[in-house]
Design an enzyme around this catalytic site. Structure first.
Site, PDB file in Angstrom:
ATOM      1  N   ASP A  53      -3.530  16.318 -17.364  1.00  0.00           N
ATOM      2  CA  ASP A  53      -2.301  16.690 -18.049  1.00  0.00           C
ATOM      3  C   ASP A  53      -2.712  17.191 -19.432  1.00  0.00           C
ATOM      4  OD1 ASP A  53       0.331  17.088 -18.537  1.00  0.00           O
ATOM      5  OD2 ASP A  53       0.899  14.974 -18.601  1.00  0.00           O
ATOM      6  N   CYS A  67       3.358 -10.687  -0.659  1.00  0.00           N
ATOM      7  CA  CYS A  67       2.403  -9.613  -0.425  1.00  0.00           C
ATOM      8  C   CYS A  67       1.104 -10.225   0.080  1.00  0.00           C
ATOM      9  CB  CYS A  67       2.175  -8.848  -1.735  1.00  0.00           C
ATOM     10  SG  CYS A  67       0.844  -7.626  -1.690  1.00  0.00           S
ATOM     11  N   CYS A 118      -3.033 -10.899  -3.977  1.00  0.00           N
ATOM     12  CA  CYS A 118      -2.012 -11.892  -3.633  1.00  0.00           C
ATOM     13  C   CYS A 118      -2.487 -12.865  -2.560  1.00  0.00           C
ATOM     14  CB  CYS A 118      -0.736 -11.181  -3.188  1.00  0.00           C
ATOM     15  SG  CYS A 118      -0.039 -10.132  -4.475  1.00  0.00           S
TER      16      CYS A 118
END
Length: 498
Positions: free
Chosen positions: A85, A275, A280
């Site tokens: 960018d 999750c 997790c």
């Protein structure tokens, strides 16, 4: 050739495509995690380990803090797809930056990313239309100004032409058309939606995406700047967005916000992780809460990346199976803002039908639920198909059936008559095509939504009014239409019963 974009599969206006870059083929839809060249809370190696093969970083920040004028892949020790960018986000945040468009574009040519963006002027959410017009014209002017650099580097870099206009859809349309006509740019991108996404204002974002996508070439890949929440990916893809970028994964993590594909939690709200990603699976919310801040942020950010990756993969699978409509229908009920997005996207159902493929490889079931399913491409397309079928007899037989067995056992009813099956969602289906796709593959509830029944009656009335049958027989429609069976009656008798 660099910049070639091959569409491999389609569903609604979405597609799975292959974009040719100098550092390999990028399969879309794809997400570009934003890499901060100064902060290393998450390393490029971390991102690669999650499964991403494309990243985006800021050429303005590279120039300001690192200053090297050499291949950015070497600077970052990274050999996959890289996008830069230009500093437009900093303009949106701070109002201005101390570098010109020519300077930053020239610098990007020396960094040699695979994909690069000119230094456009973001519209943001300004309420001053004159300011919005100025940002659009400035962006168009800057794209022309950069053309000589684009031309010299076109064999190495895919250049992106941003589309501006903010909340002014007429300006977006104008900006999109001008951007699309500039053949120096092989990729297009919608700018300024970041604040809307941060506020969960998805409905106006849907309008912005539609207005830009419906005014550009289908063959150019399309990027959504700042698209970083799994909430919105599927809706954007359905409209034709191919790539996204965002730093949301780390920004959310710094605020202890934990992403799921449906919503965002604060870490302290969780007793269990919903999750099974590597983070997790190893830790509990309590474990992470008790960690030092730096480690805590890193683990939440990694989890957020896994969720984004999972969502992109799920969208691709839904698209591949021809179930993207069903998926956005499901996503609609995850949050009031996504429900608004879904309702807004239904306004553009004809656009979705236009690009939705008539036939895909393996035939799948068509799941129909409620009145929102009336906007599916298959249902919309049926109305057009029905309008092309000519009346062949003076007698009409209408038959309602809950079964996929042969609905007409009595062949006497079929003699010397046009025979149609009355099918919820679709309306009147010619008997001779009832056993073909999508009618025979359609699955619907045993109890049909009252709005769908109302629509069915209206379709039946319209069908009867557009033809000149002398007699009508209606059989087996007591349950669906609450109309007793009649045989050989005047058409007006049935119209009065409906």
């Amino acid at each position: 050739m660099i910049g070639d974009f091959e569409i491999k599969d389609e569903d609604l206006a979405g597609r799975i495509g292959i974009l040719e870059t100098k550092h390999g083929k990028l399969e879309t839809p794809a997400f570009f995690p934003v890499i901060n060249p100064v902060k290393n809370e998450i390393t490029i190696q971390d991102i690669l380990s999650v499964g991403f093969e494309s990243i985006i970083t800021n050429a303005f920040l590279i120039k300001k803090y690192i200053g090297k004028e050499e291949d950015l892949h070497s600077i970052l020790n990274y050999n996959k797809i890289l996008m830069t960018d230009s500093g437009a986000y900093q303009i949106l945040q701070y109002g201005d930056i101390d570098v010109s468009n020519v300077d930053i574009v020239n610098y990007e040519t020396k960094l040699k990313p695979d994909i690069a963006v000119i230094l456009d002027i973001p519209t943001g959410l300004t309420e001053d239309k004159k300011e919005a017009e100025k940002s659009v014209e400035s962006t168009i002017s800057r794209a022309k100004e950069a053309s000589k650099f684009v031309e010299l580097s076109k064999d190495e870099i895919i250049w992106v032409h941003p589309i501006q206009g903010g909340m002014y859809l007429d300006l977006i349309e104008y900006s999109a058309r001008i951007a699309d006509m500039n053949q120096d740019y092989k990729m297009l991108a919608l700018g300024s939606p970041t604040v809307l996404m941060q506020r969960y204002e998805y409905a106006p974002l849907i309008d912005m995406i539609y207005k830009s996508k419906s005014n550009v070439s289908r063959g150019k890949p399309f990027h959504l700047f700042g698209g970083g929440h799994p909430h919105i990916f599927a809706f954007a893809v359905a409209l034709g967005v191919d790539t996204f970028d965002s730093a949301s994964y780390i920004l959310y993590a710094r605020d202890h916000r934990y992403m799921t594909r449906e919503r965002v939690y604060r870490l302290e709200e969780l007793d269990y992780f919903p999750c099974s990603c590597p983070i997790c699976s190893r830790y509990s919310p309590k474990d992470v809460m008790e960690m030092p801040e730096e480690q805590k942020v890193r683990l939440i950010a990694l989890h957020n990346l896994y969720v984004i990756k999972e969502e992109i993969n799920y969208i691709k699978q839904s698209l591949k199976e021809g179930r993207l409509f069903e998926y956005i229908q499901q996503k609609a009920y995850s949050h009031p803002s996504t429900f608004e997005a879904f309702r807004r996207i239904l306004n553009y159902s004809k656009y979705l039908e236009k690009y939705d493929p008539r036939v895909k490889g393996e035939v799948k079931g068509v799941f129909l639920f409620d009145n929102s399913s009336l906007h599916r491409p298959e249902v919309i397309r049926h109305a057009y198909t029905l309008s092309k079928i000519k009346q062949r007899s003076k007698a009409l037989v209408l038959y309602c059936s809950d079964s996929k067995d042969n609905p007409l056992k009595n062949t006497e009813d079929m003699k010397n008559a046009d025979v149609y099956i009355v099918l919820p969602f679709y309306g009147c289906v010619p008997y001779n095509v009832f056993f073909t796709y999508p009618y025979f593959q359609s699955e619907m509830p045993s109890t049909i939504d009252k709005d769908v029944i109302y629509d069915l009656k209206n379709k039946l009335k319209e069908f009867l009014s557009q033809r000149s049958y002398e007699t009508v027989s209606i059989i087996g429609c007591e349950k669906i239409l609450h109309v007793d069976s009649i045989r050989g009656a005047p058409v007006n008798l049935l119209l009065n019963k409906l």
